[in-house]
Enzyme design. Structure first.
Site, PDB file in Angstrom:
ATOM      1  N   LYS A 186     -13.950  -4.047  11.756  1.00  0.00           N
ATOM      2  CA  LYS A 186     -14.213  -4.333  10.337  1.00  0.00           C
ATOM      3  C   LYS A 186     -15.581  -5.008  10.168  1.00  0.00           C
ATOM      4  CE  LYS A 186      -9.769  -3.331   9.576  1.00  0.00           C
ATOM      5  NZ  LYS A 186      -9.181  -2.278   8.799  1.00  0.00           N
TER       6      LYS A 186
HETATM    7  C1  LIG Z   1      -7.654  -2.379   8.911  1.00  0.00           C
HETATM    8  C2  LIG Z   1      -6.776  -2.000   7.780  1.00  0.00           C
HETATM    9  C3  LIG Z   1      -5.567  -2.677   7.517  1.00  0.00           C
HETATM   10  C4  LIG Z   1      -5.030  -3.823   8.324  1.00  0.00           C
HETATM   11  O1  LIG Z   1      -5.213  -3.741   9.655  1.00  0.00           O
HETATM   12  P1  LIG Z   1      -4.759  -4.873  10.706  1.00  0.00           P
HETATM   13  O2  LIG Z   1      -5.068  -4.200  11.989  1.00  0.00           O
HETATM   14  O3  LIG Z   1      -3.335  -5.143  10.485  1.00  0.00           O
HETATM   15  O4  LIG Z   1      -5.591  -6.081  10.462  1.00  0.00           O
HETATM   16  C5  LIG Z   1      -4.848  -2.301   6.399  1.00  0.00           C
HETATM   17  N1  LIG Z   1      -5.275  -1.319   5.589  1.00  0.00           N
HETATM   18  C6  LIG Z   1      -6.415  -0.654   5.804  1.00  0.00           C
HETATM   19  C7  LIG Z   1      -6.836   0.393   4.819  1.00  0.00           C
HETATM   20  C8  LIG Z   1      -7.194  -0.960   6.919  1.00  0.00           C
HETATM   21  O5  LIG Z   1      -8.327  -0.280   7.139  1.00  0.00           O
END
Ligand SMILES: *Cc1c(COP(=O)(O)O)cnc(C)c1O
Length: 376
Positions: A186
């Protein structure tokens, strides 16, 4: 891959001595959980996205689950969400025993089409989980109006959208509770981790209780006011997050510049369409760089060439309703969301991260160009 060329990963975190310094501080303090670094991270995060309150959690998925839980969803209830997303935005509905209902996305934004959402509302609908896919803000204005009109809770999955803006204001500042995520691909990372922003002090207190086994603010360690979870972020992760937030502007600027470079390099290339540009209402925060291949391009062939050259790619994103467990559980099949399904067959993520080198981007586009020429 020849020896002179190096592999280009799909994603990579952007870390320097500052992360090491703040993590070391936490290690030396001995306060590894429920310490002051969590509060500092929450305050800094809330400020960064213009939200009055922020509650740190162990992942984006955990944050989404808590918001669905707080919305009071249960068996027999429905929540409408996007099929073109990461599975967590639908799974959070399933965790509470409610039924996910998929509305199709808009062809250009790849985000929920408000008209499709409206058409999917039934007397059982209780909530909408809207996603800012690939960091492009969803149609918050129309979705909010629609949710108010029908008495629905709006939850924003902003896990890919830290730093994005809708109608000139940052995601997180608009009112609906939003969830951000900090997995290492991210915009900023805490290793594993997430954050929920809210405009309600009551909701913020509940989130902090729910993530901490249902403990109350004023109670003791073994006093549990409600059924809670262990969805805590630890202080090491919070230290990482604080260091990342300090350079958020630089991170967003570098990602923006890298995206612009790709778009320039891809200009005129036959067979691949670049991501949707910003407009007056939507300002994307660059999470990934996803191109859409023309229908006649053999995507698997292109992926094979990129992989052979050591270039990371991913089929972002498969339609959630067509995942095996979703088909089995709810009987979803092809044709439910044609726009999303068509995008799922044709989209392709290119290597994209904060410190990607211009040389590497040039090579990615060169190899992609050759692969497209070969497969067209
Ligand atoms: C990254 C992401 C999440 C959450 O991911 P985690 O690995 O649980 O932190 C949720 N929704 C979307 C659209 C994502 O890209």
């Amino acid at each position: 891959m020849t020896q002179a060329t190096r592999a280009v990963p799909l994603a990579r975190p952007y870390l320097d001595e500052r992360e090491e310094e703040l993590v070391l501080e936490v290690l030396r303090s001995g306060r590894l959980s429920l310490g002051p670094t969590i509060d500092r991270f929450e305050e800094a995060f809330a400020e960064a996205c213009g939200a009055p309150y922020a509650a740190a959690v162990s992942s984006g998925t955990a944050g989404l689950h808590l918001l669905v839980h707080l919305a009071g969803l249960g068996p027999g209830d429905e929540a409408i969400t996007s099929p073109y997303s990461f599975v967590a935005s639908a799974n959070c509905i399933v965790y509470e025993g409610a039924t996910p209902v998929f509305a199709d996305v808009d062809r250009d934004t790849l985000n929920l089409d408000p008209a499709a959402v409206e058409a999917a509302i039934t007397e059982r609908t209780r909530a909408v989980v809207a996603v800012d896919i690939f960091g492009y803000p969803c149609e918050l204005g129309p979705l909010r109006a629609l949710c108010e009109r029908h008495g629905l809770v709006l939850i924003e999955d902003a896990c890919e959208a830290l730093g994005a803006e809708y109608r000139g204001q940052p995601i997180g500042s608009h009112g609906p509770s939003a969830v951000f995520a900090f997995y290492p691909n991210k915009q900023i990372t805490t290793g594993e981790g997430g954050m929920v922003t809210t405009h309600s002090e009551d909701e913020w207190r509940l989130l902090r209780s729910l993530r901490n086994q249902g403990r109350a603010d004023d109670g003791g360690w073994l006093d549990h006011a409600r059924l809670g979870y262990n969805y805590r972020l630890d202080d090491i992760g919070a230290a990482l997050g604080l260091a990342q937030l300090e350079k958020l502007d630089r991170i967003l600027a570098r990602r923006g510049a890298a995206a612009e470079r790709y778009t320039r390099l891809l200009d005129g290339l036959e067979g691949a369409r670049v991501p949707l540009a910003d407009d007056a209402e939507h300002r994307r925060s660059w999470f990934v760089y996803v191109v859409e291949l023309e229908p006649d391009v053999d995507r698997e062939g292109v992926i094979a060439v990129l992989e052979r050259e050591g270039i990371g790619t991913a089929r972002y994103l498969p339609s959630i309703h067509l995942q095996a467990y979703m088909r089995e559980r709810y009987g979803f099949a092809e044709g439910l969301c044609p726009v999303a399904e068509d995008a799922s067959r044709r989209t392709l993520a290119l290597p994209f991260f904060t410190a990607i080198e211009p040389d590497d981007q040039e090579r990615v586009v060169e190899v992609l160009g050759a692969a497209l020429a070969a497969s067209g």
